[in-house]
Design an enzyme around this catalytic site. Structure first.
Site, mmCIF file in Angstrom:
data_model
loop_
_atom_site.group_PDB
_atom_site.id
_atom_site.type_symbol
_atom_site.label_atom_id
_atom_site.label_comp_id
_atom_site.label_asym_id
_atom_site.label_seq_id
_atom_site.Cartn_x
_atom_site.Cartn_y
_atom_site.Cartn_z
ATOM 1 N N ASP A 105 0.824 -1.216 0.000
ATOM 2 C CA ASP A 105 0.000 0.000 0.000
ATOM 3 C C ASP A 105 0.864 1.275 0.000
ATOM 4 O O ASP A 105 0.378 2.342 -0.381
ATOM 5 C CB ASP A 105 -0.926 0.033 1.224
ATOM 6 C CG ASP A 105 -1.856 -1.168 1.271
ATOM 7 O OD1 ASP A 105 -2.089 -1.772 0.212
ATOM 8 O OD2 ASP A 105 -2.335 -1.506 2.367
ATOM 9 N N ARG A 131 -4.448 -3.968 -22.168
ATOM 10 C CA ARG A 131 -4.463 -2.980 -23.251
ATOM 11 C C ARG A 131 -4.639 -3.648 -24.609
ATOM 12 O O ARG A 131 -5.360 -3.150 -25.463
ATOM 13 C CB ARG A 131 -3.128 -2.249 -23.284
ATOM 14 C CG ARG A 131 -3.127 -0.927 -22.640
ATOM 15 C CD ARG A 131 -1.773 -0.282 -22.851
ATOM 16 N NE ARG A 131 -1.733 0.966 -22.137
ATOM 17 C CZ ARG A 131 -2.391 2.057 -22.516
ATOM 18 N NH1 ARG A 131 -3.114 2.044 -23.601
ATOM 19 N NH2 ARG A 131 -2.329 3.145 -21.781
HETATM 20 O O1 F6P Z 1 -2.295 -4.068 3.222
HETATM 21 C C1 F6P Z 1 -2.006 -4.849 2.112
HETATM 22 C C2 F6P Z 1 -3.277 -5.330 1.458
HETATM 23 O O2 F6P Z 1 -2.932 -6.132 0.354
HETATM 24 C C3 F6P Z 1 -4.270 -4.231 1.043
HETATM 25 O O3 F6P Z 1 -3.907 -3.610 -0.168
HETATM 26 C C4 F6P Z 1 -5.542 -5.013 0.973
HETATM 27 O O4 F6P Z 1 -6.675 -4.164 1.160
HETATM 28 C C5 F6P Z 1 -5.418 -5.982 2.103
HETATM 29 O O5 F6P Z 1 -4.024 -6.123 2.365
HETATM 30 C C6 F6P Z 1 -5.984 -7.350 1.861
HETATM 31 O O6 F6P Z 1 -5.883 -8.074 3.037
HETATM 32 P P1 F6P Z 1 -6.057 -9.647 3.141
HETATM 33 O O7 F6P Z 1 -4.812 -10.268 2.550
HETATM 34 O O8 F6P Z 1 -6.173 -9.892 4.594
HETATM 35 O O9 F6P Z 1 -7.255 -10.020 2.336
#
Ligand code: F6P
Length: 322
Positions: A128, A155
């Site tokens: 993130d 694309r």
């Molecule tokens: O924080 C990293 C992340 O991949 C976010 O981008 C995403 O919203 C979340 O973790 C997904 O979490 P999980 O792997 O618990 O589904």
């Protein structure tokens, strides 16, 4: 200091292994042994830990994921769970803990330091890229490139069929991933949580582009956009435009794969810096990168401030999307 521990926490990120390797091998070079904790805080509460030798972290620098495993732990959020975690660490003679993860993981480390007096150091790692106090988090560069590879492929088919593709990328409630992916992909539009989305304006811009002869469109949507995810937004748009709309949700594909050179180098630098910080008597800090320099940021600052999205390139992207 004779024993350190290391764990990876939250969502895994490519380059975490490079950081683990650096922690273990730099500590080894300084005569300090390292306890590797399995499955993040969840494993720590359950006592899943073993000493890692320099050899144990061989042949991992090029691998995605984390060799230690990661978790989002409910048990650790309780005082009882944290007391168990501290007892596990004390039982192994641990005098310092390196936590590799995002802001939520740093809150956990800070609490351990507060409740148990244990020196802790954080290493920012999340695709993130939303941790305040560092220019970059481990895993972001690889995730951008992975999403880019997918969009380059989309694309080809979008252009062949004259379609609009809505591509959803991760990022939780921030738009760093979406913005950087959109800029690098030469996307037509990007929707991020930090900027209000007007769907009627979006429809109008897509229609104008098509009228001017644009055959296909790529719209990058951050999963946290306040107008909804790509599926909902695409359905809204499809009901208002004469051309075909398709959706691709990239999901966890963005978290996997071999880390880029940039993430391996960042992981290596910051993993080593975390060990050096603890050995120098620092605690309750994140080691970060600012302008290529390693910095030490109080852990509490990483959640006291929201990292602002670098929107400076957006006007240029818009000007070039023709
Ligand atoms: O924080 C990293 C992340 O991949 C976010 O981008 C995403 O919203 C979340 O973790 C997904 O979490 P999980 O792997 O618990 O589904």
């Amino acid at each position: 200091m004779r024993t350190l521990a290391v764990l990876t926490s939250g969502g895994d990120a490519p380059g975490m292994n490079a950081a683990i390797r650096a922690v273990v091998r730099l500590a080894d070079a300084r005569g300090v042994r390292v306890l590797g904790v399995r499955r993040g805080y969840e494993g720590l509460v359950a006592g899943e830990a073993e000493v890692l030798s320099a050899r144990d972290v061989g042949n991992i620098i090029h691998r995605g994921g984390t060799m230690l495993g990661a978790s989002r732990s409910a048990a650790f959020r309780t005082q009882e769970g944290r007391a168990r975690a501290l007892a596990v660490l004390r039982g192994h003679g641990v005098e310092g803990l390196v936590v590799i993860g995002g802001e939520g993981s740093f809150r956990g480390a800070h609490t351990l330091q507060q409740e148990g007096g244990l020196p802790v150091a954080g290493v920012p790692a999340t695709i993130d890229n939303d941790v305040y106090g560092t220019d970059a988090c481990i895993g972001f560069d690889t995730a951008v490139n992975t999403a880019l590879d997918a969009i380059d492929r989309l694309r080809d088919t979008a252009e062949s069929h004259h379609r609009v593709f809505f591509v959803e990328v991760m990022g939780r409630n921030t738009g760093f991933l979406a913005l950087h992916v959109a800029l690098a992909a030469g996307a037509n539009e990007v929707l991020v949580p930090e900027i209000p989305t007007d769907l009627e304006d979006l429809v109008e811009r897509l229609m104008t582009g098509m009228r001017q002869g644009r055959a296909s469109n790529i719209v990058v949507v951050s999963e946290g956009d306040e107008a909804g995810g790509a599926v909902d937004i695409a359905a809204h748009v499809q009901a208002r435009v004469p051309f075909e709309v398709r959706v691709a949700v990239l999901g966890h594909i963005q978290r996997g794969g071999s880390p880029s050179a940039r993430d391996r180098i960042l992981g290596t630098r910051l993993g080593a810096a975390a060990v050096e910080a603890l050995l120098a008597g620092r605690s309750d800090v994140m080691v970060g990168d600012r302008g290529g320099e390693t910095v030490h940021v109080p852990l509490s600052e990483t959640w006291a401030h929201r990292r602002p999205l670098d929107t400076g390139m957006l006007p240029l992207m818009k000007a070039l999307a023709r």
